[in-house]
Design an enzyme around this catalytic site. Sequence first.
Site, PDB file in Angstrom:
ATOM      1  N   ASP A   1      27.580   1.918 -11.971  1.00 53.05           N
ATOM      2  CA  ASP A   1      28.089   2.851 -12.985  1.00 53.05           C
ATOM      3  C   ASP A   1      27.113   3.001 -14.158  1.00 53.05           C
ATOM      4  O   ASP A   1      27.068   2.163 -15.056  1.00 53.05           O
ATOM      5  CB  ASP A   1      29.450   2.340 -13.472  1.00 53.05           C
ATOM      6  CG  ASP A   1      30.141   3.294 -14.437  1.00 53.05           C
ATOM      7  OD1 ASP A   1      29.530   4.318 -14.800  1.00 53.05           O
ATOM      8  OD2 ASP A   1      31.283   3.005 -14.832  1.00 53.05           O
TER       9      ASP A   1
ATOM     10  N   ARG B   1      35.241   5.243 -10.831  1.00 52.93           N
ATOM     11  CA  ARG B   1      35.472   3.965 -11.508  1.00 52.93           C
ATOM     12  C   ARG B   1      36.402   3.114 -10.653  1.00 52.93           C
ATOM     13  O   ARG B   1      37.606   3.012 -10.907  1.00 52.93           O
ATOM     14  CB  ARG B   1      36.017   4.204 -12.911  1.00 52.93           C
ATOM     15  CG  ARG B   1      34.924   4.733 -13.821  1.00 52.93           C
ATOM     16  CD  ARG B   1      35.214   4.545 -15.283  1.00 52.93           C
ATOM     17  NE  ARG B   1      33.982   4.617 -16.063  1.00 52.93           N
ATOM     18  CZ  ARG B   1      33.948   4.614 -17.390  1.00 52.93           C
ATOM     19  NH1 ARG B   1      35.065   4.533 -18.077  1.00 52.93           N
ATOM     20  NH2 ARG B   1      32.805   4.677 -18.025  1.00 52.93           N
TER      21      ARG B   1
ATOM     22  N   SER C   1      28.719   3.243 -17.826  1.00 52.78           N
ATOM     23  CA  SER C   1      29.098   1.985 -18.459  1.00 52.78           C
ATOM     24  C   SER C   1      27.878   1.223 -18.960  1.00 52.78           C
ATOM     25  O   SER C   1      27.862   0.723 -20.085  1.00 52.78           O
ATOM     26  CB  SER C   1      29.895   1.113 -17.476  1.00 52.78           C
ATOM     27  OG  SER C   1      31.155   1.694 -17.221  1.00 52.78           O
TER      28      SER C   1
ATOM     29  N   TYR D   1      39.557   7.064 -17.948  1.00 53.94           N
ATOM     30  CA  TYR D   1      39.109   7.908 -19.053  1.00 53.94           C
ATOM     31  C   TYR D   1      40.301   8.391 -19.874  1.00 53.94           C
ATOM     32  O   TYR D   1      41.433   8.435 -19.399  1.00 53.94           O
ATOM     33  CB  TYR D   1      38.349   9.138 -18.524  1.00 53.94           C
ATOM     34  CG  TYR D   1      37.048   8.802 -17.856  1.00 53.94           C
ATOM     35  CD1 TYR D   1      35.912   8.525 -18.609  1.00 53.94           C
ATOM     36  CD2 TYR D   1      36.943   8.771 -16.472  1.00 53.94           C
ATOM     37  CE1 TYR D   1      34.710   8.223 -17.997  1.00 53.94           C
ATOM     38  CE2 TYR D   1      35.743   8.463 -15.854  1.00 53.94           C
ATOM     39  CZ  TYR D   1      34.628   8.198 -16.619  1.00 53.94           C
ATOM     40  OH  TYR D   1      33.440   7.896 -16.017  1.00 53.94           O
TER      41      TYR D   1
ATOM     42  N   GLN E   1      31.409  -0.741  -9.729  1.00 51.04           N
ATOM     43  CA  GLN E   1      31.126  -1.119 -11.114  1.00 51.04           C
ATOM     44  C   GLN E   1      29.646  -1.360 -11.359  1.00 51.04           C
ATOM     45  O   GLN E   1      29.099  -0.985 -12.396  1.00 51.04           O
ATOM     46  CB  GLN E   1      31.930  -2.373 -11.495  1.00 51.04           C
ATOM     47  CG  GLN E   1      33.400  -2.093 -11.761  1.00 51.04           C
ATOM     48  CD  GLN E   1      34.151  -3.349 -12.164  1.00 51.04           C
ATOM     49  OE1 GLN E   1      33.711  -4.456 -11.892  1.00 51.04           O
ATOM     50  NE2 GLN E   1      35.296  -3.176 -12.801  1.00 51.04           N
TER      51      GLN E   1
END
Length: 373
Positions: free
Chosen positions: A129, A121, A132, A229, A126
């Site tokens: 990912d 992350r 997400s 996280y 991004q």
Amino acid sequence: MKIAVVKEQAAGEARVAATPETVKKFIGLGAQVAVEAGAGLTASIADADYAAAGANVADRAATVAGADIVLGVQGPDVVSLSGANPGAWIVAGLNPFGERARVDAYAAAGYEALAMEFMPRITRAQSMDILSSQSNLSGYKAVLDAAAEYGRAFPMMMTAAGTVSAARVFIMGVGVAGLQAIATARRLGAQVSATDVRAATKEQIESLGAKAIFVEKVAGIEGEGSGGYATEMSDEYKAAQAELVSAHIAKQDIVITTALIPGRPAPRLISDAQIATMKPGSVIVDLAVEQGGNVEGAMPGEVVVRHGVKIVGHRNVPSRLAADTSALFSRNLFNFLSAFWDKDKNAPVLDEEIGNAIRLTQGGKVVNERLLG
């Protein structure tokens, strides 16, 4: 460079790892793309659409034959990859902790398995990912699933026959899924509150117009692990959190739980005793049900009733919005591979930071530290 897109074989998996949009983009990079016949049908994509984008549509064996990269949503069975080139990349969500035997099989077969859910992350990753992108739509769908099971309306309605009260919705766990759940429940007119173990999320909750429910002045609220996280909390914090949440849950119509800890069973957030305090007809949606569940009594793939409360435990929630989740998942894969594409070699070449994070197997061995530790 041949990229193979295989049809998903896991039960209930309706997504696909490439769309005509990303097929065109891969061909634009200089790759040849083969798609297994029927791969996109459950995501509303016809074989003809892939062919029109420039892909060669064929059966499994022909699709995989000579492939340098195999794309999947879930990890394909090793036996079905026979014919792929030695050292071929397997790029998918591989569930490394839950499917360790399959990871070992990739190593034994000489494939280089890349687990997209291990993507670090960091800012530049991004757009790659998958957790997400898929969680975002899971949070949205969780609210719709709750609305479908809830026997009342969400918004407050003032009518000539009287007023209908707004539903009270409580979101537990404010990651990507939780934030989208807050936004969706708010759009539907519910009265929304939320909680998380990470203190930094309080501002995010309030920015979406929801009420933040937090334990104050107790050690262990920081809750921020690596990569954003959540981590395990102190015993003192857990006790204070349980007391606060118990009082709050009893007043709620709908509760949505989203809490996960990577590589470990989902934390238990709601006990049977807490469920018993809720009003009959209330609904709980457990998005972590496949990782052990946040809710006592939740059953994967079922809607169960305890103390008059419906507990929704749908499997593979992203697959329930297959067209949109496939579009996002496939873009994650393209963004990943294209970011490392070497024009001279006509192939992607990974750097250490991302390569070492997601690479599970190489040279016939399991090489990822998270699996070796």
